[in-house]
Motif scaffolding. Structure first.
Motif, short mmCIF file in Angstrom:
data_model
loop_
_atom_site.label_atom_id
_atom_site.label_comp_id
_atom_site.label_asym_id
_atom_site.label_seq_id
_atom_site.Cartn_x
_atom_site.Cartn_y
_atom_site.Cartn_z
N LEU A 8 0.86 -1.18 0.00
CA LEU A 8 0.00 0.00 0.00
C LEU A 8 0.89 1.23 0.00
O LEU A 8 1.44 1.62 1.03
N ASN A 68 1.62 -2.06 4.63
CA ASN A 68 1.12 -0.69 4.56
C ASN A 68 2.25 0.28 4.87
O ASN A 68 2.83 0.24 5.96
N THR A 128 -6.02 9.00 4.11
CA THR A 128 -5.57 7.69 4.59
C THR A 128 -5.95 7.38 6.04
O THR A 128 -5.73 6.26 6.49
N ASN A 178 2.18 -3.09 9.29
CA ASN A 178 2.06 -1.63 9.21
C ASN A 178 3.38 -0.96 9.55
O ASN A 178 3.85 -1.01 10.69
#
Length: 323
Positions: A151, A206, A214, A234
């Motif tokens: 992402l 991500n 976002t 993340n």
């Protein structure tokens, strides 16, 4: 008399000497309730500030009438009010490029740790609970030849894609505002819409920045789209993920595992339900935390400050400007 620069970070002696050759230094190594009065007092005469963790907004800038440059020792600049800086024609610089590979390495550390249950099984061994007959209970999942969804496909995303494609024979897909033809060619990658991206991926990394678009982008709906065997990582910003939704997805086995280096609130609260789970690896925001990379970031920030203040119109002097 030399112009005043405020340092709100701990810098190596070599870099301090480099700054001292040009400026009078005010050093505040650690921001706290005790040190903030000194910093605010010195703002009245400062032409530059360099460091991390300081909220630079309109209220602070009102106390800094001579300020020309703010140099952050980071890639992100969430703590800076860009509109306020632009109104006062203050240059903001940051440190891109130098941490791409280090953060990409950590992405794979988290993916491997989560997929192969490294932290969980390390605890099993250290607690004397390793029994040979339990070997099948230690199974994880493979990383190689799986599908990786990234992402955000900026510099760090491309460093992750490089490792995935050439190192682990992974199929790379990604989300981004625009197509990345060079990325597509080099890594046989494909830009995919978010819902499809999440539903087809074995690993999701991500690395999105914090923006209005976002915030809480990954929540209940997005975790429900992922495979039960998916691993979520993340390394972007904590507020891009709904942590309560992540907790429920892990607790209810909607996804297999997760690895976090960033959180909605940092440090993460000691009573966070995420910390009660075995299928999550939690790190204390160490994306760039190696000695080599931190020195490179500090050196870049010092050069940004010197070049911006002393050589503002010299095209031969590199400055990584945000605004």
């Amino acid at each position: 008399m030399k112009p005043v620069v405020i340092i709100h970070a701990k810098l190596p002696d070599a870099l301090l000497r480099k700054l001292e050759a040009h400026f009078q230094l005010v050093i505040v190594e650690k921001l706290s309730a005790e040190t903030m009065p000194l910093l605010r007092q010195q703002l009245a005469t400062a032409v530059g500030i360099i460091g991390t963790g300081l909220r630079v907004d309109e209220a602070l800038l009102q106390q800094a009438p001579l300020l020309k440059v703010a140099s952050t020792i980071s890639v992100g600049y969430d703590q800076y009010d860009l509109s306020a800086l632009q109104r006062r024609q203050i240059t903001l610089t940051h440190t891109p490029y130098v941490l791409n590979d280090t953060v990409a390495d950590l992405a794979f550390a988290l993916m491997l740790a989560a997929a192969r249950r490294v932290c969980e099984l390390n605890a099993v061994v250290k607690q004397g609970q390793w029994h040979k007959q339990s070997e099948s209970g230690y199974f994880g999942v493979d990383l190689h030849h799986k599908t990786l969804a990234i992402l955000g496909m900026g510099r760090i995303g491309q460093a992750i894609a490089k490792r995935a494609y050439f190192g682990f024979d992974m199929k790379v897909s990604y989300s981004a505002r625009h197509d990345k033809p060079e990325v597509d060619r080099t890594f046989q990658a494909q830009r995919v819409e978010l819902d499809q991206l999440l539903s087809s991926a074995d690993f999701v990394v991500n690395i999105l920045p914090s923006t209005m678009e976002t915030q809480n982008l990954i929540g209940e709906k997005q975790f429900a789209l992922m495979k039960p065997s998916a691993v979520f990582i993340n390394l972007g910003r904590g507020n891009t993920v709904d942590e309560q939704a992540l907790y429920r997805a892990l607790k209810n086995k909607q996804i297999l595992a997760a690895g976090l280096d960033v959180y909605q609130s940092e440090p993460i609260a000691t009573d966070s339900p995420l910390l009660t789970l075995d299928n999550i690896v939690c790190l204390p925001h160490i994306g760039s935390a190696t000695a080599e990379t931190r020195f490179a970031m500090q050196s870049c920030a010092v050069d940004n400050l010197i070049n911006s203040l002393l050589y503002p119109n010299d095209p031969q002097k590199t400055v990584y400007r945000v605004n």
